[in-house]
Structure formats: C-alpha cells, structure tokens
Scaffold this active site. Structure first.
Site, PDB file in Angstrom:
ATOM      1  N   ASN A   9       0.990  -1.217   0.088  1.00 48.46           N
ATOM      2  CA  ASN A   9      -0.064   0.031  -0.002  1.00 48.46           C
ATOM      3  C   ASN A   9       0.938   1.392   0.114  1.00 48.46           C
ATOM      4  O   ASN A   9       1.590   1.578   0.944  1.00 48.46           O
ATOM      5  CB  ASN A   9      -0.895   0.006   1.307  1.00 48.46           C
ATOM      6  N   LYS A  11       0.068   4.359  -0.492  1.00 46.62           N
ATOM      7  CA  LYS A  11      -0.614   5.396   0.279  1.00 46.62           C
ATOM      8  C   LYS A  11      -0.425   6.679  -0.588  1.00 46.62           C
ATOM      9  O   LYS A  11      -0.238   6.460  -1.707  1.00 46.62           O
ATOM     10  CB  LYS A  11       0.004   5.800   1.706  1.00 46.62           C
ATOM     11  N   HIS A  96      -9.451   0.860   5.074  1.00 44.66           N
ATOM     12  CA  HIS A  96      -8.246   1.192   5.557  1.00 44.66           C
ATOM     13  C   HIS A  96      -8.345   2.020   6.838  1.00 44.66           C
ATOM     14  O   HIS A  96      -9.363   2.983   6.836  1.00 44.66           O
ATOM     15  CB  HIS A  96      -7.264   1.742   4.795  1.00 44.66           C
ATOM     16  N   GLU A  98      -6.854   4.621   7.962  1.00 48.25           N
ATOM     17  CA  GLU A  98      -6.522   6.038   7.854  1.00 48.25           C
ATOM     18  C   GLU A  98      -7.760   6.598   7.136  1.00 48.25           C
ATOM     19  O   GLU A  98      -8.434   7.789   7.266  1.00 48.25           O
ATOM     20  CB  GLU A  98      -5.496   6.297   6.862  1.00 48.25           C
ATOM     21  N   GLU A 168      -5.451  -5.253  10.750  1.00 45.33           N
ATOM     22  CA  GLU A 168      -4.177  -4.321  10.957  1.00 45.33           C
ATOM     23  C   GLU A 168      -4.811  -3.730  12.262  1.00 45.33           C
ATOM     24  O   GLU A 168      -5.580  -2.748  12.373  1.00 45.33           O
ATOM     25  CB  GLU A 168      -4.605  -3.322   9.753  1.00 45.33           C
ATOM     26  N   GLY A 174       2.277   1.963  10.782  1.00 46.02           N
ATOM     27  CA  GLY A 174       3.368   3.255  10.601  1.00 46.02           C
ATOM     28  C   GLY A 174       4.083   3.583  11.964  1.00 46.02           C
ATOM     29  O   GLY A 174       4.776   4.597  11.918  1.00 46.02           O
ATOM     30  N   SER A 215       3.433  -2.313  10.525  1.00 48.41           N
ATOM     31  CA  SER A 215       4.777  -2.336  10.630  1.00 48.41           C
ATOM     32  C   SER A 215       5.358  -3.625  10.212  1.00 48.41           C
ATOM     33  O   SER A 215       6.493  -4.155  10.866  1.00 48.41           O
ATOM     34  CB  SER A 215       5.337  -1.724  11.916  1.00 48.41           C
TER      35      SER A 215
HETATM   36  C1  PEP Z   1      -0.803   0.033   5.961  1.00 53.76           C
HETATM   37  O1  PEP Z   1      -0.806   1.217   5.801  1.00 53.76           O
HETATM   38  O2  PEP Z   1      -1.642  -0.447   5.936  1.00 53.76           O
HETATM   39  C2  PEP Z   1       0.440  -0.433   6.958  1.00 53.76           C
HETATM   40  C3  PEP Z   1       0.245  -1.483   7.269  1.00 53.76           C
HETATM   41  O3  PEP Z   1       1.356   0.602   6.885  1.00 53.76           O
HETATM   42  P1  PEP Z   1       2.917  -0.118   7.666  1.00 53.76           P
HETATM   43  O4  PEP Z   1       3.295  -1.136   7.006  1.00 53.76           O
HETATM   44  O5  PEP Z   1       3.931   1.254   7.305  1.00 53.76           O
HETATM   45  O6  PEP Z   1       2.584   0.047   9.145  1.00 53.76           O
END
Ligand code: PEP
Length: 256
Positions: A9, A11, A96, A98, A168, A174, A215
């Site tokens: 992803n 973003k 997601h 976000e 998630e 992040g 992460s």
């Molecule tokens: C994500 O954006 O779905 C995500 C898991 O980000 P990151 O791997 O940076 O934590």
C-alpha cells in the site's frame, strides 16, 4: 490451501514517474528470481495505475487501488468508480484505518464499497483492526468482530477468492510497533474466522485469505507468515523500498 498474498500500500506517496521506477525494480528482481506460490500486489496512487498496468502486462504482479467510491457513476466530484478501476485493477483496499479515522468512513459506507467492488469483479481487501484505546480496554475482539459483521453484511460472495481480509491493529500502522504474531493469529482465529463462518459458512470462510498489516518489515515478516491463520501481509512503509518489499515477499516463500 490459501494463497499467500503480499500487498504493498503505497498510500499518498510517489509520483507516476517514481512509481514506474519502483515497479521496474520490482519487476526486474521478480523476473530474475521469481518467488513462486506468493501473489504480489501493488496498490499505488490512482494517478499511477494506467502506466503501471502497461508495465505489468504479462507479469505475475497484480495491481490494486487504495480506495473506491460506493457509487458507480454520476455527479460525485473527485470520486473513482469500480468501473474505472476494473480496467486496471484486480483488487481494491476498502476501509483502511486511515480512511476510517481521517475521512470518517463508517462500517455502513465500507459495506457499500465492498458490495460495489464485488459487483464489478474487484476483490476487496477489507481492513479491520482495533485502536490502542480499544485494545487497552479489552475490546479488540468485540470491535473487530463488529467491523467484520457490519462491513460484510449481505455481501454476495460464492467463493473464497472473491474476498481478502486484512487484520491491521491501528496502533501498529506506521509506528514500528507490531502485534506479536501469536497474538494476531489468536485474534484472527477467535474473531475474524468465526465472523466469516457466520457470514458465509465454513467452506467459504476457511478459504478466505487473511493478511496481517502493521509495521511489517523483512526482519519480522517470517514470524507472521509462520502462523496458520496469517496468509500474507498488507505492507505500507516497507513497500516503498524495492529491497525491503522483496525481503518480505521472500519471507513468505514456503510459509504458504
Ligand atoms: C498500512 O498502511 O496498511 C500499513 C500496514 O502500514 P505500515 O506497514 O507502514 O505500518
């Protein structure tokens, strides 16, 4: 057997030109040393989809979008419909954290998006996960179960490969913190899989791929992929670097 899926992803990062450069690097390595048995998916910004689609013709790397409208067509300024995405994508990320936290997306809206994606033959990757406050107050299972049931309410799927779920934990996205692989596996087994069974019956539920996201890096990925309920990863930050993303893809080898 569920197929391992590693999804990047990107973003709101990378111009079209930068996206092409990163994709070329990934393609080059994939062609030199293909990792078999692992599906690789790139979810770039909308503006790069057309170019990447041309670049990926004939390759095993798939394309997905990061979001999609709940509508199909009409006066919805700024929205992107599944009809437009279906020209380039096989997957779309829906719900997601976000989108939920920053853009106020509700389970009801996410449910409409999931249905719209499936109607137009896109595979939704439904993201679910608890916040830190929810985790600390012992509500993780309750929150994730509700997101599953509401987000997938009356969704007409007939086969397991029409849907992917990404667990998630919001506090792990992040931040550099991860849930432990065992903790994540336990939550999926106790919450996500039973919700899928309630919605779609045992046979379909057991075939739906569930990813971990939050992460994931090359050095922690393998621990997740060794868990029986974790079928891959949704990767944010580490997917923006060809070596890191490749390291995660390689970690999934033989774990599927
Ligand atoms: C994500 O954006 O779905 C995500 C898991 O980000 P990151 O791997 O940076 O934590």
């Amino acid at each position: 057997m569920r197929t391992a899926l590693i999804a990047g992803n990107w973003k709101m990062h990378l111009t079209e030109k930068q996206a092409v450069t990163l994709t070329r690097k990934l393609l080059w390595v994939q062609n030199q040393m293909p990792v078999r048995g692992v599906e690789v998916l790139l979810c770039p910004p909308f503006t790069a989809l057309s170019q990447l689609h041309k670049l990926l013709v004939g390759s095993t790397i798939k394309l997905g979008a990061q979001n999609m409208s709940a509508e199909v067509e009409g006066a919805f300024t700024g929205e992107i419909s599944p009809l437009m995405l279906a020209e380039f994508c096989s997957y779309v990320i829906v719900g997601h954290s976000e989108r939920r936290a920053i853009f106020g997306e509700t389970d009801a809206l996410i449910n409409r998006k999931v249905k719209n994606a499936i109607t137009h033959s896109l595979i939704p990757i439904l993201c679910v996960g608890e916040t830190l406050a929810e985790k600390e107050s012992g509500k993780a299972h309750q929150v994730v179960y509700a997101q599953m049931i509401e987000g997938l309410k009356e969704v007409p799927i007939f086969s397991a490969n029409q849907l992917v779920v990404a667990y998630e934990p919001v506090w792990a996205i992040g931040t550099g913190w991860t849930a432990t692989p065992q903790e994540s596996n336990a939550l999926i087994a106790a919450t996500i899989r039973p919700a899928l069974v309630r919605l779609f019956g045992e046979q379909v539920a057991n075939g739906v791929s569930v990813l971990y996201g939050g992460s994931v890096k090359p050095d922690n990925a393998r621990g997740f992929f060794q868990q029986p309920e974790i079928d891959g990863a949704l990767v944010g930050g580490a997917s923006l670097d060809a070596d890191s993303f490749r390291g995660i893809i390689e970690a999934a080898r033989n774990c599927s």
